[in-house]
Scaffold this motif. Structure first.
Motif, PDB file in Angstrom:
ATOM      1  N   UNK A  86      27.442  39.078  48.846  1.00  0.00           N
ATOM      2  CA  UNK A  86      27.471  40.587  49.216  1.00  0.00           C
ATOM      3  C   UNK A  86      26.602  41.177  50.247  1.00  0.00           C
ATOM      4  N   UNK A  87      27.078  41.997  51.066  1.00  0.00           N
ATOM      5  CA  UNK A  87      26.567  42.727  52.029  1.00  0.00           C
ATOM      6  C   UNK A  87      26.619  44.116  51.880  1.00  0.00           C
ATOM      7  N   UNK A  88      25.569  44.681  51.651  1.00  0.00           N
ATOM      8  CA  UNK A  88      25.766  46.321  51.659  1.00  0.00           C
ATOM      9  C   UNK A  88      24.453  47.081  52.608  1.00  0.00           C
ATOM     10  N   UNK A  89      25.115  48.046  53.235  1.00  0.00           N
ATOM     11  CA  UNK A  89      23.987  48.797  54.268  1.00  0.00           C
ATOM     12  C   UNK A  89      23.864  50.137  53.763  1.00  0.00           C
ATOM     13  N   UNK A  90      22.721  50.779  53.663  1.00  0.00           N
ATOM     14  CA  UNK A  90      22.648  52.082  53.129  1.00  0.00           C
ATOM     15  C   UNK A  90      21.082  52.714  53.055  1.00  0.00           C
ATOM     16  N   UNK A  91      20.714  53.810  52.643  1.00  0.00           N
ATOM     17  CA  UNK A  91      19.405  54.244  52.282  1.00  0.00           C
ATOM     18  C   UNK A  91      19.328  54.560  50.675  1.00  0.00           C
ATOM     19  N   UNK A  92      18.063  54.675  50.401  1.00  0.00           N
ATOM     20  CA  UNK A  92      17.769  55.182  48.958  1.00  0.00           C
ATOM     21  C   UNK A  92      18.626  56.604  48.658  1.00  0.00           C
ATOM     22  N   UNK A  93      18.388  57.437  49.607  1.00  0.00           N
ATOM     23  CA  UNK A  93      18.764  58.907  49.487  1.00  0.00           C
ATOM     24  C   UNK A  93      20.136  58.976  49.641  1.00  0.00           C
ATOM     25  N   UNK A  94      20.763  58.540  50.770  1.00  0.00           N
ATOM     26  CA  UNK A  94      22.112  58.515  51.063  1.00  0.00           C
ATOM     27  C   UNK A  94      23.018  57.626  50.344  1.00  0.00           C
ATOM     28  N   UNK A  95      22.625  56.459  49.573  1.00  0.00           N
ATOM     29  CA  UNK A  95      23.229  55.596  48.974  1.00  0.00           C
ATOM     30  C   UNK A  95      24.149  54.669  49.862  1.00  0.00           C
ATOM     31  N   UNK A  96      25.103  54.192  49.499  1.00  0.00           N
ATOM     32  CA  UNK A  96      25.768  53.146  50.170  1.00  0.00           C
ATOM     33  C   UNK A  96      26.602  53.540  51.530  1.00  0.00           C
ATOM     34  N   UNK A  97      26.446  53.036  52.635  1.00  0.00           N
ATOM     35  CA  UNK A  97      27.155  53.465  53.703  1.00  0.00           C
ATOM     36  C   UNK A  97      28.424  52.617  54.024  1.00  0.00           C
ATOM     37  N   UNK A  98      28.168  51.198  53.980  1.00  0.00           N
ATOM     38  CA  UNK A  98      29.375  50.204  53.891  1.00  0.00           C
ATOM     39  C   UNK A  98      28.931  48.799  53.045  1.00  0.00           C
ATOM     40  N   UNK A  99      29.859  48.341  52.586  1.00  0.00           N
ATOM     41  CA  UNK A  99      29.725  47.130  51.700  1.00  0.00           C
ATOM     42  C   UNK A  99      31.105  46.064  51.989  1.00  0.00           C
ATOM     43  N   UNK A 100      30.623  44.807  51.836  1.00  0.00           N
ATOM     44  CA  UNK A 100      31.750  43.811  51.684  1.00  0.00           C
ATOM     45  C   UNK A 100      31.207  42.705  51.185  1.00  0.00           C
ATOM     46  N   UNK A 101      32.303  41.844  50.401  1.00  0.00           N
ATOM     47  CA  UNK A 101      31.934  40.610  49.924  1.00  0.00           C
ATOM     48  C   UNK A 101      32.750  39.476  50.656  1.00  0.00           C
ATOM     49  N   UNK A 102      32.068  38.516  50.699  1.00  0.00           N
ATOM     50  CA  UNK A 102      32.372  37.194  51.647  1.00  0.00           C
ATOM     51  C   UNK A 102      32.647  36.179  50.615  1.00  0.00           C
ATOM     52  N   UNK A 103      33.290  35.209  50.715  1.00  0.00           N
ATOM     53  CA  UNK A 103      33.291  34.098  49.792  1.00  0.00           C
ATOM     54  C   UNK A 103      32.492  32.938  50.346  1.00  0.00           C
ATOM     55  N   UNK A 104      31.278  33.118  50.560  1.00  0.00           N
ATOM     56  CA  UNK A 104      30.230  32.119  50.985  1.00  0.00           C
ATOM     57  C   UNK A 104      29.141  32.138  49.722  1.00  0.00           C
ATOM     58  N   UNK A 105      28.733  31.082  49.207  1.00  0.00           N
ATOM     59  CA  UNK A 105      27.694  31.096  48.004  1.00  0.00           C
ATOM     60  C   UNK A 105      27.163  29.604  47.948  1.00  0.00           C
TER      61      UNK A 105
END
Length: 317
Positions: A150-169
């Protein structure tokens, strides 16, 4: 009044339990949860899923045994609220109904097969609470699991700006590419190309290259960080919020991929259930750092499990 909760994260490789007391809402947004129990078992629920599309019966049984132990712990500690989230393997499997029935019977609560986006948001919530002051926002939080990242971009105060899950593990890439012991150069190159393509897709969907701090979650990251610190035993307090430069991550990755499974198992901080897949997990981390242009990674022992616990707070439900 505190709220006692149990969070269970069932992924492709491991199943984990957190029992914690959540603070009273009047304590403020930065008040921490108080751990009562953290448990982890390697059950490899996603064994063969990438190839067969089904959960193996023996994998479901391993998960049932671990879950029965967790259910006993939950009852003993007098938990008020329980939430179990099941991730990549359960999304992929054609026989997921068998898994859900087992969980409901064993735990008394149905599992939630969360979407990739929800998985990412829970990971972000767990990771960013309590980050040190020198971890500059915005954050790119990456949660490297067994079947997905999972890739998530954001800040503590503003929360999540964008998120995506990709099938690599770590499990999926090992089963798909890294068959040798140690893997051959061609196998590593094929895995690296597969990972790089997925990472580039993720970074096209979320602005990860614009983030100031990379925060890495889950066992692949914390194991690489423990090795990079030359720890002689796994010490969560020394790993949590440790910052490791790219060059050290790259060196550890190359070393792990050159070792046999037996040699990796002999590393002091290595969990026995992770030795066969850690090379792929380290490679995922290294490629993310390269493609996102990150010079270092901050490890967090707090992740989706903590996010699941926080989601049970009375102010969020």
């Amino acid at each position: 009044m505190t709220t006692r909760v149990a969070a269970i994260d069932c992924g492709t490789n491991s199943i984990r339990l957190l029992v914690a007391d959540l603070p009273d809402p009047s304590a403020g947004p930065q008040a921490p949860l108080v751990d009562l129990a953290r448990r982890m078992e390697i059950v490899r629920l996603g064994q063969g899923v990438d190839r067969t599309g089904r959960l193996a019966p023996e994998a479901i049984e391993r998960t049932r045994v671990a879950l029965a132990g967790y259910a006993a712990e939950i009852e003993k500690l007098g938990v008020d609220r329980v939430r179990m989230c099941a991730t990549s393997a359960s999304r992929d499997a054609s026989n997921a109904a068998d898994f859900r029935a087992m969980v409901t019977q064993t735990l008394g609560v149905a599992p939630e097969v969360v979407s990739g986006d929800e998985e990412a948001r829970l990971s972000f919530t767990g990771a960013v609470r309590g980050l040190p002051a020198d971890a500059e926002p915005p954050y790119l939080v990456v949660d490297i699991g067994g079947g997905s990242t999972e890739f998530v971009v954001g800040t503590r105060d503003g929360g999540v700006e964008a998120a995506i899950s990709v099938d690599i593990g770590c499990v999926r890439m090992t089963e798909r590419h890294l068959h040798g012991d140690p893997p051959t150069g061609d196998e590593v190159a094929a895995a690296q190309a597969d990972i790089a393509a997925a990472v580039d897709r993720a970074l096209a969907a979320v602005p990860g290259r614009e983030a100031a701090t990379l925060v890495g979650l889950a066992g692949s990251v914390t194991t690489v960080v423990a090795i990079a610190q030359d720890l002689q035993e796994y010490d969560p307090e020394r790993i949590h919020h440790a910052r490791v430069p790219y060059e050290r991550v790259a060196g550890v990755t190359a070393d792990l991929l050159a070792k046999t499974a037996a040699q990796r198992l002999a590393i002091p901080v290595m969990h026995p259930g992770r030795a066969d897949v850690i090379g792929a997990g380290a490679l995922v981390l290294r490629v993310i750092m390269e493609r996102a242009g990150m010079s270092s990674v901050v490890a967090s022992e707090h992740d989706i499990l903590d996010g699941i616990a926080w989601s049970l707070h009375p102010t969020t439900t």
